[in-house]
Motif scaffolding. Structure first.
Motif, short mmCIF file in Angstrom:
data_model
loop_
_atom_site.label_atom_id
_atom_site.label_comp_id
_atom_site.label_asym_id
_atom_site.label_seq_id
_atom_site.Cartn_x
_atom_site.Cartn_y
_atom_site.Cartn_z
N ALA A 214 0.82 -1.21 0.00
CA ALA A 214 0.00 0.00 0.00
C ALA A 214 0.86 1.26 0.00
O ALA A 214 0.48 2.27 -0.59
N LEU A 215 2.02 1.20 0.64
CA LEU A 215 2.87 2.38 0.75
C LEU A 215 3.62 2.71 -0.54
O LEU A 215 3.90 3.87 -0.82
N CYS A 217 2.85 1.40 -3.87
CA CYS A 217 2.18 1.24 -5.16
C CYS A 217 1.58 2.56 -5.62
O CYS A 217 0.52 2.98 -5.13
N PHE A 218 2.25 3.22 -6.57
CA PHE A 218 1.75 4.53 -7.03
C PHE A 218 0.48 4.40 -7.85
O PHE A 218 -0.19 5.39 -8.13
N ALA A 219 0.13 3.17 -8.25
CA ALA A 219 -1.13 2.96 -8.97
C ALA A 219 -2.34 3.07 -8.04
O ALA A 219 -3.47 3.12 -8.49
N GLY A 220 -2.07 3.09 -6.73
CA GLY A 220 -3.16 3.21 -5.76
C GLY A 220 -2.92 4.36 -4.81
O GLY A 220 -2.70 4.15 -3.62
N PRO A 221 -2.95 5.61 -5.30
CA PRO A 221 -2.66 6.76 -4.43
C PRO A 221 -3.62 6.89 -3.27
O PRO A 221 -3.25 7.39 -2.21
N ASP A 222 -4.88 6.45 -3.45
CA ASP A 222 -5.83 6.51 -2.34
C ASP A 222 -5.37 5.62 -1.19
O ASP A 222 -5.47 5.99 -0.01
N CYS A 223 -4.85 4.44 -1.53
CA CYS A 223 -4.36 3.53 -0.50
C CYS A 223 -3.16 4.12 0.23
O CYS A 223 -3.03 4.00 1.45
N GLN A 224 -2.27 4.75 -0.53
CA GLN A 224 -1.10 5.38 0.09
C GLN A 224 -1.54 6.45 1.09
O GLN A 224 -1.01 6.54 2.20
N LYS A 225 -2.50 7.26 0.68
CA LYS A 225 -2.98 8.33 1.55
C LYS A 225 -3.68 7.76 2.78
O LYS A 225 -3.48 8.23 3.91
N GLU A 226 -4.48 6.73 2.58
CA GLU A 226 -5.22 6.13 3.69
C GLU A 226 -4.30 5.56 4.75
O GLU A 226 -4.45 5.83 5.95
N ILE A 227 -3.33 4.75 4.32
CA ILE A 227 -2.51 4.04 5.29
C ILE A 227 -1.60 4.98 6.07
O ILE A 227 -1.21 4.69 7.21
N ARG A 228 -1.27 6.12 5.49
CA ARG A 228 -0.44 7.10 6.20
C ARG A 228 -1.21 7.76 7.35
O ARG A 228 -0.61 8.47 8.16
N GLY A 229 -2.50 7.50 7.41
CA GLY A 229 -3.29 8.01 8.52
C GLY A 229 -3.34 7.08 9.72
O GLY A 229 -4.06 7.35 10.69
N PHE A 230 -2.56 5.99 9.67
CA PHE A 230 -2.55 5.02 10.76
C PHE A 230 -1.13 4.88 11.30
O PHE A 230 -0.33 4.08 10.80
N PRO A 231 -0.79 5.66 12.32
CA PRO A 231 0.59 5.72 12.82
C PRO A 231 1.16 4.38 13.28
O PRO A 231 2.35 4.11 13.08
N ALA A 232 0.35 3.54 13.90
CA ALA A 232 0.87 2.26 14.39
C ALA A 232 1.27 1.35 13.24
O ALA A 232 2.28 0.63 13.33
N LEU A 233 0.51 1.37 12.15
CA LEU A 233 0.87 0.58 10.97
C LEU A 233 2.20 1.05 10.39
O LEU A 233 3.05 0.24 10.00
N LEU A 234 2.39 2.37 10.34
CA LEU A 234 3.64 2.92 9.81
C LEU A 234 4.82 2.58 10.72
O LEU A 234 5.90 2.23 10.24
N ASP A 235 4.61 2.69 12.02
CA ASP A 235 5.67 2.37 12.98
C ASP A 235 6.04 0.89 12.88
O ASP A 235 7.22 0.52 12.91
#
Length: 253
Positions: A214-215, A217-235
């Motif tokens: 999700a982080l 794949c530039f073909a899914g910019p909505d997914c990239q934006k969504e997942i960046r809103g979840f700090p624990a997933l990023l950490d």
């Protein structure tokens, strides 16, 4: 997890792309690479091709003969496909450990449920929005995926309904990781795991694969934006990356 000594093992992971030193879009490729790295097993990567892949699937591996392989399975060159089946087979050959061997029955069921949530539901919601992937994977493969989505019901939902389902999954996973991190005995920079234990389980390989996919794949910019809103997933992803994939290019900030 302790690194096992497999100096005679020779594994090539075919990922569909060359891109040495970089993650690829497929969550199942990242899942497989994480599975090997969690076990400390060395491998090399190559592009490969669907025409050579067993079951016609990416990723697949070439495993060259090792003394750890049972005599009845000993061949100079073995091709294995499907990330889950590859891990199962290599564990049976004692190449990698069984990550779930020490789990209690309820924990094992929880792990299976998380893996199914990722690979049987989140996976389809991601494919449903990646329209540009049709160009990359080809019309024939896209048609097969579309038929699969229709068959299991995802293809009948509106984009808004699919997005809501996807966000619900990310929110649930993020909440679980917040709890696991708070209960973890690991240091502030060390990886923590989805079930809250001291070691990864099979679900962690899937989760890491889908977060990375999700982080990047530039073909899914909505997914990239969504997942960046979840700090624990990023950490979670960053700690695993720093520990197990320091040689790989990190996703854009």
């Amino acid at each position: 997890m302790a690194t096992q000594n497999h100096s005679k093992i020779d594994i090539t992971v075919f990922r569909g792309w060359e891109d040495t030193g970089k993650y690829v879009w497929s969550p199942y490729v990242v899942k497989l690479e994480a599975r090997l790295r969690f076990a400390g097993v060395r491998y090399v990567t190559s592009a490969g091709s669907l025409s050579e892949a067993p079951k016609g699937k990416i990723p697949y591996i070439e495993y060259r003969k090792s003394s750890s392989v049972p005599e009845k399975d000993s061949q100079s060159r073995q091709l294995l496909s499907d990330s889950a089946l590859i891990a199962k087979t290599l564990a049976e050959w004692d190449v990698i450990p069984d990550l779930n061997a020490a789990l209690e029955p309820s924990q094992r069921l929880h792990d299976l449920a998380l893996t199914a949530l990722l690979e049987n539901k989140l996976d389809y919601s991601l494919w449903a929005i990646l329209y540009p992937m049709r160009v990359v994977i080809g019309l024939l493969v896209h048609c097969k995926i579309s038929a699969m989505l229709d068959g299991q019901g995802t293809g009948c939902f509106t984009p808004e309904e699919i997005k809501a389902s996807r966000l619900e999954i990310w929110e649930g996973l993020n909440a679980q990781l917040v709890e696991s991190r708070s209960n973890s005995k690991a240091g502030s920079d060390e990886p923590f795991w989805i079930l809250g234990g001291d070691q990864p389980t099979e679900a962690d390989t899937s989760l890491f694969g889908f977060v990375i996919s999700a982080l990047i794949c530039f073909a899914g910019p909505d997914c990239q934006k969504e997942i960046r809103g979840f700090p624990a997933l990023l950490d979670y992803a960053e700690r695993i990356h720093n520990r197990y994939f320091p040689d790989y290019e990190k996703w854009p900030a």
